[in-house]
Structures are given as C-alpha cells and as structure tokens.
Design a protein around this motif. Sequence first.
Motif, mmCIF file in Angstrom:
data_model
loop_
_atom_site.group_PDB
_atom_site.id
_atom_site.type_symbol
_atom_site.label_atom_id
_atom_site.label_comp_id
_atom_site.label_asym_id
_atom_site.label_seq_id
_atom_site.Cartn_x
_atom_site.Cartn_y
_atom_site.Cartn_z
ATOM 1 N N ILE A 178 0.838 -1.199 0.000
ATOM 2 C CA ILE A 178 0.000 0.000 0.000
ATOM 3 C C ILE A 178 0.875 1.251 0.000
ATOM 4 C CG2 ILE A 178 -1.673 1.350 1.327
ATOM 5 C CD1 ILE A 178 -2.786 -1.344 2.375
ATOM 6 N N LYS A 179 1.868 1.289 0.890
ATOM 7 C CA LYS A 179 2.760 2.455 0.969
ATOM 8 C C LYS A 179 3.458 2.702 -0.364
ATOM 9 C CE LYS A 179 3.903 2.376 5.866
ATOM 10 N NZ LYS A 179 4.963 2.203 6.866
ATOM 11 N N GLU A 180 3.998 1.639 -0.929
ATOM 12 C CA GLU A 180 4.726 1.769 -2.193
ATOM 13 C C GLU A 180 3.813 2.238 -3.314
ATOM 14 O OE1 GLU A 180 7.580 1.826 -5.103
ATOM 15 O OE2 GLU A 180 7.826 1.733 -2.931
ATOM 16 N N SER A 181 2.608 1.709 -3.386
ATOM 17 C CA SER A 181 1.703 2.093 -4.468
ATOM 18 C C SER A 181 1.250 3.542 -4.331
ATOM 19 C CB SER A 181 0.497 1.165 -4.529
ATOM 20 O OG SER A 181 -0.307 1.332 -3.401
ATOM 21 N N ILE A 182 1.037 3.997 -3.115
ATOM 22 C CA ILE A 182 0.661 5.403 -2.905
ATOM 23 C C ILE A 182 1.804 6.313 -3.340
ATOM 24 C CG2 ILE A 182 0.195 7.143 -1.127
ATOM 25 C CD1 ILE A 182 -1.321 4.920 0.384
ATOM 26 N N LYS A 183 3.008 5.997 -2.917
ATOM 27 C CA LYS A 183 4.166 6.828 -3.276
ATOM 28 C C LYS A 183 4.384 6.837 -4.784
ATOM 29 C CE LYS A 183 6.209 6.260 1.181
ATOM 30 N NZ LYS A 183 7.245 6.848 1.926
ATOM 31 N N THR A 184 4.220 5.681 -5.411
ATOM 32 C CA THR A 184 4.406 5.598 -6.865
ATOM 33 C C THR A 184 3.327 6.386 -7.602
ATOM 34 O OG1 THR A 184 5.407 3.419 -6.657
ATOM 35 C CG2 THR A 184 4.529 3.995 -8.812
ATOM 36 N N ALA A 185 2.089 6.238 -7.189
ATOM 37 C CA ALA A 185 0.989 6.926 -7.872
ATOM 38 C C ALA A 185 1.074 8.442 -7.695
ATOM 39 C CB ALA A 185 -0.351 6.416 -7.356
ATOM 40 N N ILE A 186 1.326 8.892 -6.484
ATOM 41 C CA ILE A 186 1.379 10.336 -6.215
ATOM 42 C C ILE A 186 2.574 10.975 -6.908
ATOM 43 C CG2 ILE A 186 1.767 12.029 -4.359
ATOM 44 C CD1 ILE A 186 -0.211 10.426 -2.678
ATOM 45 N N ALA A 187 3.678 10.246 -7.038
ATOM 46 C CA ALA A 187 4.867 10.797 -7.690
ATOM 47 C C ALA A 187 4.629 11.080 -9.174
ATOM 48 C CB ALA A 187 6.040 9.841 -7.529
ATOM 49 N N GLY A 188 3.595 10.523 -9.754
ATOM 50 C CA GLY A 188 3.307 10.755 -11.165
ATOM 51 C C GLY A 188 2.510 12.021 -11.440
ATOM 52 N N TYR A 189 2.140 12.736 -10.402
ATOM 53 C CA TYR A 189 1.310 13.940 -10.564
ATOM 54 C C TYR A 189 1.931 15.100 -9.801
ATOM 55 C CZ TYR A 189 -2.260 10.529 -11.883
ATOM 56 O OH TYR A 189 -2.949 9.521 -12.498
ATOM 57 N N ASN A 190 1.591 16.318 -10.244
ATOM 58 C CA ASN A 190 1.964 17.469 -9.423
ATOM 59 C C ASN A 190 0.834 17.732 -8.437
ATOM 60 O OD1 ASN A 190 0.034 19.215 -10.664
ATOM 61 N ND2 ASN A 190 1.474 19.654 -12.324
ATOM 62 N N ALA A 191 1.039 18.654 -7.514
ATOM 63 C CA ALA A 191 0.084 18.874 -6.422
ATOM 64 C C ALA A 191 -1.308 19.238 -6.929
ATOM 65 C CB ALA A 191 0.614 19.952 -5.484
ATOM 66 N N GLU A 192 -1.379 20.084 -7.930
ATOM 67 C CA GLU A 192 -2.685 20.514 -8.445
ATOM 68 C C GLU A 192 -3.424 19.347 -9.107
ATOM 69 O OE1 GLU A 192 -4.461 23.413 -11.918
ATOM 70 O OE2 GLU A 192 -2.558 23.975 -10.993
ATOM 71 N N GLU A 193 -2.690 18.498 -9.840
ATOM 72 C CA GLU A 193 -3.316 17.362 -10.517
ATOM 73 C C GLU A 193 -3.874 16.340 -9.531
ATOM 74 O OE1 GLU A 193 -0.641 17.130 -14.609
ATOM 75 O OE2 GLU A 193 0.075 16.143 -12.789
ATOM 76 N N ILE A 194 -3.226 16.186 -8.398
ATOM 77 C CA ILE A 194 -3.719 15.239 -7.395
ATOM 78 C C ILE A 194 -5.089 15.672 -6.898
ATOM 79 C CG2 ILE A 194 -3.354 14.411 -5.028
ATOM 80 C CD1 ILE A 194 -0.403 14.241 -5.697
ATOM 81 N N THR A 195 -5.252 16.958 -6.693
ATOM 82 C CA THR A 195 -6.531 17.474 -6.209
ATOM 83 C C THR A 195 -7.626 17.309 -7.253
ATOM 84 O OG1 THR A 195 -5.305 19.092 -4.907
ATOM 85 C CG2 THR A 195 -7.643 19.487 -5.196
ATOM 86 N N THR A 196 -7.307 17.575 -8.502
ATOM 87 C CA THR A 196 -8.334 17.515 -9.553
ATOM 88 C C THR A 196 -8.549 16.105 -10.098
ATOM 89 O OG1 THR A 196 -6.692 18.093 -11.239
ATOM 90 C CG2 THR A 196 -7.960 19.914 -10.263
ATOM 91 N N ASN A 197 -7.573 15.208 -9.942
ATOM 92 C CA ASN A 197 -7.671 13.843 -10.477
ATOM 93 C C ASN A 197 -7.649 12.797 -9.364
ATOM 94 O OD1 ASN A 197 -7.612 14.735 -13.191
ATOM 95 N ND2 ASN A 197 -5.388 14.934 -13.067
ATOM 96 N N ARG A 198 -8.343 13.069 -8.306
ATOM 97 C CA ARG A 198 -8.326 12.176 -7.144
ATOM 98 C C ARG A 198 -8.736 10.748 -7.505
ATOM 99 N NH1 ARG A 198 -10.239 13.781 -1.224
ATOM 100 N NH2 ARG A 198 -10.143 11.733 -0.246
ATOM 101 N N LYS A 199 -9.757 10.594 -8.306
ATOM 102 C CA LYS A 199 -10.245 9.263 -8.708
ATOM 103 C C LYS A 199 -9.184 8.513 -9.511
ATOM 104 C CE LYS A 199 -13.393 6.058 -9.665
ATOM 105 N NZ LYS A 199 -13.043 4.798 -9.074
#
Length: 183
Positions: A124-145
């Motif tokens: 779980i930790k690794e997948s979260i870090k990998t997924a979040i690293a592919g986006y910038n901060a603004e994209e994470i907020t707008t592309n949460r799904k």
Amino acid sequence: MNNDKKSIMVGSGCLIFIIIIIILFFGSFKTIKSGEIGLKVRFGKIVDTELTEGVNFKIPFIEKIVKVNTKVQKSELKTEASTKDLQIVNASVVVNYRIDINKAVQLYKTVGTDYNNTVLLPAIKESIKTAIAGYNAEEITTNRKTVSDNCLNTIQEKVLKYGIIIEDFNLTDFGFTDEYTRA
C-alpha cells in the motif's frame, strides 16, 4: 490404615487419569467459524487443507489448526508521499481485502499469518508513493479518482501473487504541508 492409604492412592491416580483424558478429549477439537478455513499443521508441515467451518479433529500436542480469515478485512494507513513537483502529501487510505481460499496454503507457507504487516501494508505504501509521484500537487486534487485507481491497480499487482485480493481502495483523506497550503 494401610488399606486407606492404598485406597487414597488408587483414587488419586484414577482422578488424575480422568483429568488427563478430559484434557486430551477437549484438546482434540478445534472449531472453524464461518468465513475461515483451517490448515492442519503436524510438526510444522501442512497435512490437511480441507478444514472448513464446523468442528474439526486434531491430535493433541502433535497437530495444530491454523485459522485463516477469508472474510473481507480492513487495513488503514497514513503515509507521506512526494508529488512530481516535490510537494509533500499526507495521505490516509483504507483498503478492503480478503484472502483467496485457493491460495491460503501458499500464503501461509510463504508469509505466515502476519500477511497484513509483511505484505499488504508495504505494498500500500509503495503504491501510494508511486501513484502520487506521477502527478503534481494541483493534478492530485483535480484527479483524485485517477490517483486512487492507479493506487488500486498497483496494489493488486503486488499482492495478487500471494493470494490477497483487493476488494476496494479508498483514499479517505489527503492534505499538503502548511507551507504549500499558505502559498
């Protein structure tokens, strides 16, 4: 008086024998509840994997029955990850998972009973870090799904080989550092 001592000794011996028989009798059975399977282990080796719910027999002191929970379980985690633009994200996630009945033996042989801490939480930790690293901060907020779906797919790839099936992944909360929020 000598006969009284013999009677007491015989009576005590019979009582001890009866207590041992009772202990052996009740130690010979183990109940498997609904939503569990049992693995019969004799001297460290799995000898029977067909133990289903109900009362099951075991040889006392020689065999033990290891229960494996096959119901949907919940694992919660809070972790930090960095975005593509190096912003720190604090994420809280809840993962619902279950053990594949057909792979429970292999899971027990390779991981044991602490599969949540040994396999699932690191995945779980690794997948979260990998997924979040592919986006910038603004994209994470707008592309949460999308971020959540990427985490789910990554976790499933990592744990499926162990017989852990991910039923649901929920990104329950995420936030940025105070510095980023103020900016």
